[in-house]
Scaffold this active site. Sequence first.
Site, PDB file in Angstrom:
ATOM      1  N   ARG A 224       0.824  -1.213   0.000  1.00  0.00           N
ATOM      2  CA  ARG A 224       0.000   0.000   0.000  1.00  0.00           C
ATOM      3  C   ARG A 224       0.857   1.261   0.000  1.00  0.00           C
ATOM      4  NH1 ARG A 224      -5.459  -1.843   2.090  1.00  0.00           N
ATOM      5  NH2 ARG A 224      -6.106   0.310   2.317  1.00  0.00           N
TER       6      ARG A 224
ATOM      7  N   TYR B 134       0.806   4.255  -2.523  1.00  0.00           N
ATOM      8  CA  TYR B 134      -0.286   5.224  -2.335  1.00  0.00           C
ATOM      9  C   TYR B 134      -0.075   6.023  -1.050  1.00  0.00           C
ATOM     10  CZ  TYR B 134      -5.181   6.828  -1.918  1.00  0.00           C
ATOM     11  OH  TYR B 134      -6.334   7.580  -1.805  1.00  0.00           O
ATOM     12  N   ASP B 135       0.108   5.300   0.079  1.00  0.00           N
ATOM     13  CA  ASP B 135       0.187   5.962   1.389  1.00  0.00           C
ATOM     14  C   ASP B 135       1.377   6.918   1.460  1.00  0.00           C
ATOM     15  OD1 ASP B 135      -1.597   3.874   1.652  1.00  0.00           O
ATOM     16  OD2 ASP B 135      -0.755   3.071   3.500  1.00  0.00           O
TER      17      ASP B 135
ATOM     18  N   LYS C 163       1.066   9.919  -0.875  1.00  0.00           N
ATOM     19  CA  LYS C 163       0.183  10.967  -0.334  1.00  0.00           C
ATOM     20  C   LYS C 163       0.864  11.694   0.828  1.00  0.00           C
ATOM     21  CE  LYS C 163      -3.744  10.474  -2.734  1.00  0.00           C
ATOM     22  NZ  LYS C 163      -4.498  11.520  -3.406  1.00  0.00           N
TER      23      LYS C 163
ATOM     24  N   PHE D 163     -19.197  -5.290  -3.119  1.00  0.00           N
ATOM     25  CA  PHE D 163     -20.361  -5.905  -2.458  1.00  0.00           C
ATOM     26  C   PHE D 163     -21.650  -5.629  -3.248  1.00  0.00           C
ATOM     27  CE2 PHE D 163     -18.687  -6.173   2.247  1.00  0.00           C
ATOM     28  CZ  PHE D 163     -17.712  -7.060   1.818  1.00  0.00           C
TER      29      PHE D 163
ATOM     30  N   GLY E  82     -13.789 -10.150   8.574  1.00  0.00           N
ATOM     31  CA  GLY E  82     -14.821  -9.125   8.415  1.00  0.00           C
ATOM     32  C   GLY E  82     -15.004  -8.267   9.655  1.00  0.00           C
TER      33      GLY E  82
ATOM     34  N   PRO F 212      -5.646  -2.075   6.944  1.00  0.00           N
ATOM     35  CA  PRO F 212      -5.854  -1.455   8.256  1.00  0.00           C
ATOM     36  C   PRO F 212      -6.982  -2.131   9.055  1.00  0.00           C
ATOM     37  CG  PRO F 212      -5.582   0.227   6.587  1.00  0.00           C
ATOM     38  CD  PRO F 212      -5.700  -1.087   5.864  1.00  0.00           C
TER      39      PRO F 212
ATOM     40  N   ARG G 243     -10.688   1.991  11.245  1.00  0.00           N
ATOM     41  CA  ARG G 243     -10.564   3.347  10.700  1.00  0.00           C
ATOM     42  C   ARG G 243     -11.827   4.135  10.993  1.00  0.00           C
ATOM     43  NH1 ARG G 243      -9.439   3.275   4.755  1.00  0.00           N
ATOM     44  NH2 ARG G 243      -7.279   2.873   5.250  1.00  0.00           N
TER      45      ARG G 243
HETATM   46  P1  NAD Z   1     -10.879   7.792  -9.049  1.00  0.00           P
HETATM   47  O1  NAD Z   1      -9.874   6.748  -9.403  1.00  0.00           O
HETATM   48  O2  NAD Z   1     -12.273   7.596  -9.492  1.00  0.00           O
HETATM   49  O3  NAD Z   1     -10.395   9.216  -9.578  1.00  0.00           O
HETATM   50  C1  NAD Z   1      -9.065   9.550  -9.801  1.00  0.00           C
HETATM   51  C2  NAD Z   1      -8.981  10.228 -11.161  1.00  0.00           C
HETATM   52  O4  NAD Z   1      -7.623  10.660 -11.375  1.00  0.00           O
HETATM   53  C3  NAD Z   1      -9.327   9.301 -12.326  1.00  0.00           C
HETATM   54  O5  NAD Z   1     -10.211   9.960 -13.202  1.00  0.00           O
HETATM   55  C4  NAD Z   1      -7.983   9.022 -12.984  1.00  0.00           C
HETATM   56  O6  NAD Z   1      -8.096   8.731 -14.360  1.00  0.00           O
HETATM   57  C5  NAD Z   1      -7.247  10.316 -12.710  1.00  0.00           C
HETATM   58  N1  NAD Z   1      -5.769  10.199 -12.715  1.00  0.00           N
HETATM   59  C6  NAD Z   1      -5.021   9.257 -12.105  1.00  0.00           C
HETATM   60  N2  NAD Z   1      -3.709   9.504 -12.327  1.00  0.00           N
HETATM   61  C7  NAD Z   1      -3.651  10.630 -13.081  1.00  0.00           C
HETATM   62  C8  NAD Z   1      -2.579  11.372 -13.648  1.00  0.00           C
HETATM   63  N3  NAD Z   1      -1.309  10.999 -13.474  1.00  0.00           N
HETATM   64  N4  NAD Z   1      -2.880  12.469 -14.375  1.00  0.00           N
HETATM   65  C9  NAD Z   1      -4.160  12.847 -14.585  1.00  0.00           C
HETATM   66  N5  NAD Z   1      -5.219  12.174 -14.079  1.00  0.00           N
HETATM   67  C10 NAD Z   1      -4.950  11.073 -13.346  1.00  0.00           C
HETATM   68  O7  NAD Z   1     -10.807   7.954  -7.460  1.00  0.00           O
HETATM   69  P2  NAD Z   1     -11.658   8.861  -6.465  1.00  0.00           P
HETATM   70  O8  NAD Z   1     -12.239   7.962  -5.445  1.00  0.00           O
HETATM   71  O9  NAD Z   1     -12.541   9.800  -7.197  1.00  0.00           O
HETATM   72  O10 NAD Z   1     -10.495   9.680  -5.735  1.00  0.00           O
HETATM   73  C11 NAD Z   1     -10.200  11.034  -6.067  1.00  0.00           C
HETATM   74  C12 NAD Z   1      -9.119  11.562  -5.136  1.00  0.00           C
HETATM   75  O11 NAD Z   1      -9.562  11.490  -3.776  1.00  0.00           O
HETATM   76  C13 NAD Z   1      -7.818  10.751  -5.206  1.00  0.00           C
HETATM   77  O12 NAD Z   1      -6.730  11.632  -5.116  1.00  0.00           O
HETATM   78  C14 NAD Z   1      -7.885   9.889  -3.974  1.00  0.00           C
HETATM   79  O13 NAD Z   1      -6.584   9.539  -3.504  1.00  0.00           O
HETATM   80  C15 NAD Z   1      -8.631  10.781  -2.996  1.00  0.00           C
HETATM   81  N6  NAD Z   1      -9.308   9.968  -1.976  1.00  0.00           N
HETATM   82  C16 NAD Z   1     -10.443   9.269  -2.276  1.00  0.00           C
HETATM   83  C17 NAD Z   1     -11.039   8.478  -1.305  1.00  0.00           C
HETATM   84  C18 NAD Z   1     -12.298   7.698  -1.565  1.00  0.00           C
HETATM   85  O14 NAD Z   1     -12.735   6.969  -0.679  1.00  0.00           O
HETATM   86  N7  NAD Z   1     -12.940   7.803  -2.706  1.00  0.00           N
HETATM   87  C19 NAD Z   1     -10.472   8.400  -0.012  1.00  0.00           C
HETATM   88  C20 NAD Z   1      -9.297   9.108   0.237  1.00  0.00           C
HETATM   89  C21 NAD Z   1      -8.730   9.909  -0.743  1.00  0.00           C
HETATM   90  N1  UDP Z   2     -12.833  -5.785   1.449  1.00  0.00           N
HETATM   91  C1  UDP Z   2     -13.583  -6.952   1.549  1.00  0.00           C
HETATM   92  N2  UDP Z   2     -14.112  -7.489   0.407  1.00  0.00           N
HETATM   93  C2  UDP Z   2     -13.945  -6.929  -0.808  1.00  0.00           C
HETATM   94  C3  UDP Z   2     -13.190  -5.735  -0.919  1.00  0.00           C
HETATM   95  C4  UDP Z   2     -12.650  -5.193   0.237  1.00  0.00           C
HETATM   96  O1  UDP Z   2     -13.763  -7.497   2.638  1.00  0.00           O
HETATM   97  O2  UDP Z   2     -14.468  -7.494  -1.795  1.00  0.00           O
HETATM   98  C5  UDP Z   2     -12.275  -5.199   2.685  1.00  0.00           C
HETATM   99  C6  UDP Z   2     -10.807  -4.807   2.620  1.00  0.00           C
HETATM  100  O3  UDP Z   2      -9.983  -5.897   2.955  1.00  0.00           O
HETATM  101  C7  UDP Z   2     -10.759  -3.711   3.660  1.00  0.00           C
HETATM  102  C8  UDP Z   2     -12.134  -3.032   3.536  1.00  0.00           C
HETATM  103  O4  UDP Z   2     -12.975  -3.990   2.908  1.00  0.00           O
HETATM  104  O5  UDP Z   2     -10.619  -4.244   4.943  1.00  0.00           O
HETATM  105  C9  UDP Z   2     -12.119  -1.750   2.737  1.00  0.00           C
HETATM  106  O6  UDP Z   2     -11.475  -2.008   1.512  1.00  0.00           O
HETATM  107  P1  UDP Z   2     -11.377  -0.941   0.339  1.00  0.00           P
HETATM  108  O7  UDP Z   2     -10.512  -1.549  -0.710  1.00  0.00           O
HETATM  109  O8  UDP Z   2     -12.741  -0.483  -0.051  1.00  0.00           O
HETATM  110  O9  UDP Z   2     -10.688   0.334   1.002  1.00  0.00           O
HETATM  111  P2  UDP Z   2      -9.442   0.589   1.993  1.00  0.00           P
HETATM  112  O10 UDP Z   2      -8.877  -0.713   2.467  1.00  0.00           O
HETATM  113  O11 UDP Z   2      -8.477   1.360   1.187  1.00  0.00           O
HETATM  114  O12 UDP Z   2     -10.060   1.332   3.106  1.00  0.00           O
END
Ligand code: NAD
Ligand code: UDP
Length: 323
Positions: free
Chosen positions: A142, A145-146, A149, A191, A207, A274, A277
């Site tokens: 992970r 990403y982590d 960010k 789901f 779960g 994790p 959360r």
């Molecule tokens: P998403 O994957 O639907 O959207 C991300 C968008 O960024 C996509 O359209 C993708 O094509 C575009 N993208 C990726 N790399 C790129 C690049 N190098 N240049 C230009 N475009 C690029 O995801 P989302 O859920 O809409 O997330 C949006 C933002 O919010 C992300 O930065 C994500 O890390 C952050 N975020 C989302 C969540 C969540 O639960 N949805 C939680 C925490 C943070």
């Molecule tokens: N998860 C699950 N079944 C699935 C997909 C995800 O049990 O089909 C679990 C995953 O292991 C995690 C939680 O659901 O504990 C949230 O996962 P998700 O990928 O949505 O987000 P994140 O882990 O980044 O919070």
Amino acid sequence: MIQRILVTGGAGFLGSHLCERLVADGHDVICLDNFFTSQKTNVVHLLDKPNFELIRHDITLPIHLEVDQIYNMACPAAPGHYQFNPIKTIKTSTMGSINMLGLAKRCGATILQASTSEVYGDPEVHPQVESYRGSVNPIGIRACYDEGKRVAETLFMDYHRSNKVDVRIVRIFNTYGPRMHPFDGRVVSNFIRQALSNEDITIFGDGQQTRSFCYRDDLVDVIIRMMNNDSGFIGPVNIGNPDEFTIRQLAELVIELSGSTGKLVQRPLPSDDPTRRRPDISLAKEKLDWSPNIALREGLTKTIEWFQSINTDDYRPPTPNYS
Ligand code: NAD
Ligand code: UDP
């Protein structure tokens, strides 16, 4: 006041809703996306609006634009998507942030970073407060990403301190809703998709791990509020819904709301997943006068309706050739 606003990742799940809201509010919106995890269908309804523009571009490369505000949303967000090409994920958060911060600096624009609860890793502090520095495995699956960010937050703060760039940082917790990619592998999309086709519902591990799910409309409200707050508050601020559920509870609720005959089955827990959360949102309440309005049951009902309305063939998996 009408602003010229750039939304990177604007064709994605959250970015497309943000664009929709900003266009409806009359702003001049530029949506920039490389379509790595999204497709034009998310914004096609905006293409005929005179205050909306779509640019195919990758933020790891510089771009010259004139804007007043930048929402930096570009980054694959689902584990399956960000692990698809992990090096590209880090480049997006690091090189991409540098390019967008440089643009903000040149234009004098305010720039908001979509950071994440993942900066806390597998947290030892519960619920998570902004002052907690996190527990991230820097060499795990992970980390692309982590840690990406986390570096992005560092870059934002250093551009703020050294170059006086007007920044905002929001740490987004799990957010769901219509327009999630149906094959992104996230728990809500998995789901619902499984439930609607009466397939097995795949619970990873036992779960008992928890997440707190925020509906996308609540999220879009608060990030716009954060961008436009002029009190000097730049964050980082947690945003999310503090109602905490086990993954098993989520599965049971999806089955109940969808009327699925699918059965719960266990699958191995991915590494570094994790355990718990939940956001402490005291700071968002105090500084932004915000708290979420939409409970999980209501948000899931709307999301299930949307999943019933789409043709999943319109949604393709990420393209491997982005480097
Ligand atoms: P998403 O994957 O639907 O959207 C991300 C968008 O960024 C996509 O359209 C993708 O094509 C575009 N993208 C990726 N790399 C790129 C690049 N190098 N240049 C230009 N475009 C690029 O995801 P989302 O859920 O809409 O997330 C949006 C933002 O919010 C992300 O930065 C994500 O890390 C952050 N975020 C989302 C969540 C969540 O639960 N949805 C939680 C925490 C943070
Ligand atoms: N998860 C699950 N079944 C699935 C997909 C995800 O049990 O089909 C679990 C995953 O292991 C995690 C939680 O659901 O504990 C949230 O996962 P998700 O990928 O949505 O987000 P994140 O882990 O980044 O919070």
